[in-house]
Motif scaffolding. Structure first.
Motif, short mmCIF file in Angstrom:
data_model
loop_
_atom_site.label_atom_id
_atom_site.label_comp_id
_atom_site.label_asym_id
_atom_site.label_seq_id
_atom_site.Cartn_x
_atom_site.Cartn_y
_atom_site.Cartn_z
N SER A 75 31.36 0.53 -18.07
CA SER A 75 31.44 0.80 -17.11
C SER A 75 31.47 1.51 -16.16
O SER A 75 32.30 2.15 -14.71
CB SER A 75 32.01 -1.17 -16.34
OG SER A 75 32.90 -0.38 -17.46
N THR A 76 32.46 2.62 -17.57
CA THR A 76 33.49 3.76 -16.98
C THR A 76 32.44 5.47 -17.12
O THR A 76 31.51 5.45 -17.47
CB THR A 76 34.82 4.64 -17.45
OG1 THR A 76 34.30 3.79 -19.05
CG2 THR A 76 35.80 2.51 -17.40
N ASN A 125 32.07 9.60 -2.74
CA ASN A 125 32.00 8.46 -3.89
C ASN A 125 32.81 9.53 -4.64
O ASN A 125 32.73 10.91 -4.81
CB ASN A 125 30.41 8.02 -4.58
CG ASN A 125 29.94 7.52 -5.54
OD1 ASN A 125 30.96 8.56 -6.54
ND2 ASN A 125 29.92 6.46 -5.48
N PHE A 140 36.82 5.34 -12.85
CA PHE A 140 36.47 3.82 -12.86
C PHE A 140 35.72 4.07 -11.36
O PHE A 140 36.36 3.81 -10.24
CB PHE A 140 37.60 3.29 -12.20
CG PHE A 140 38.57 3.10 -13.80
CD1 PHE A 140 37.90 1.83 -14.90
CD2 PHE A 140 39.76 3.87 -13.58
CE1 PHE A 140 38.74 2.73 -15.98
CE2 PHE A 140 40.64 4.04 -15.01
CZ PHE A 140 39.80 3.29 -15.90
N PRO A 141 34.53 4.25 -11.29
CA PRO A 141 33.15 3.90 -9.90
C PRO A 141 33.62 2.72 -9.50
O PRO A 141 33.89 2.95 -8.11
CB PRO A 141 32.26 4.35 -10.48
CG PRO A 141 32.05 3.37 -11.60
CD PRO A 141 33.26 4.08 -12.46
N ASP A 142 33.81 1.89 -9.97
CA ASP A 142 34.13 0.26 -9.09
C ASP A 142 35.11 0.45 -7.77
O ASP A 142 35.19 -0.39 -6.89
CB ASP A 142 34.00 -1.09 -10.23
CG ASP A 142 34.88 -0.71 -10.88
OD1 ASP A 142 35.36 0.54 -11.21
OD2 ASP A 142 35.37 -1.59 -11.46
N THR A 143 36.00 0.91 -8.76
CA THR A 143 37.53 0.66 -7.63
C THR A 143 37.50 2.00 -7.01
O THR A 143 38.35 2.28 -6.26
CB THR A 143 39.24 0.59 -8.72
OG1 THR A 143 39.07 1.73 -9.86
CG2 THR A 143 38.43 -0.46 -9.13
N GLY A 144 37.09 3.10 -7.50
CA GLY A 144 37.21 5.11 -7.12
C GLY A 144 38.41 5.18 -7.87
O GLY A 144 39.00 6.60 -6.73
N GLU A 204 35.84 6.16 2.19
CA GLU A 204 34.69 5.91 1.51
C GLU A 204 33.32 6.76 2.40
O GLU A 204 32.11 6.26 1.60
CB GLU A 204 33.86 4.48 3.00
CG GLU A 204 34.92 3.10 3.01
CD GLU A 204 34.60 1.71 3.90
OE1 GLU A 204 34.55 2.34 5.07
OE2 GLU A 204 35.66 1.13 4.32
N LYS A 250 28.32 8.29 -18.56
CA LYS A 250 28.74 6.60 -18.50
C LYS A 250 28.98 6.24 -20.10
O LYS A 250 28.05 6.86 -20.65
CB LYS A 250 27.98 5.70 -17.84
CG LYS A 250 27.62 4.91 -17.80
CD LYS A 250 26.74 4.56 -16.51
CE LYS A 250 26.63 3.10 -16.51
NZ LYS A 250 27.73 2.28 -15.23
N ASP A 307 42.98 8.57 -6.55
CA ASP A 307 41.18 8.51 -5.69
C ASP A 307 40.63 9.12 -5.62
O ASP A 307 41.22 10.78 -5.83
CB ASP A 307 41.75 7.43 -4.01
CG ASP A 307 42.54 8.38 -3.84
OD1 ASP A 307 42.55 9.34 -3.26
OD2 ASP A 307 42.91 6.93 -2.49
#
Length: 122
Positions: free
Chosen positions: A29-30, A12, A52-56, A9, A26, A68
């Motif tokens: 979405s990736t 990023n 994958f920024p949404d899942t990290g 957390e 970009k 990660d």
């Protein structure tokens, strides 16, 4: 909350890749890069690394490594995951690495090592 969750957390994954000097872009979405923090492959024509920024998480299609933000820092700083998490939380990660060398530099270094072992002089 564990130290690993706190570290994920705190930093990023996109910021971490940019701080280490990876060129990311970009795509949908990736985010993608031609460079991998593990295998060091830098191919200007094909994408090797997907972030994958949404899942990290990130994944290299060439060598199969994934991870990660903690794994990224661990790979780049050459430390354990626990040490990497502590570095993220204490903000002591250097975000510079001797691991980021081109493929040709690595090949040249390996040739020099072999020459030294075999004591071959040019």
């Amino acid at each position: 909350m564990s130290i690993y969750e706190e570290a994920r957390e705190a930093l990023n994954i996109l910021d971490a890749f940019e701080r280490y000097g990876f060129r990311i872009r970009k795509v949908g979405s990736t985010w993608r890069s031609n460079e991998c923090p593990v295998c060091g492959e830098n191919s200007p024509r094909s994408v090797k690394l997907v972030i994958f920024p949404d899942t990290g998480y990130w994944y290299c299609h060439r060598c199969g490594h994934k991870g990660d933000v903690i794994q990224l820092v661990a790979e780049m700083e050459n430390v354990t995951r626990f040490e990497a998490a502590k570095m993220i939380l204490t903000e002591t990660a250097s975000f510079t690495s001797t691991k980021r060398r081109s493929y040709k530099e690595l090949q040249k270094e390996e040739i020099e090592k072999l020459k030294e072992i075999l004591k071959i002089k040019e």
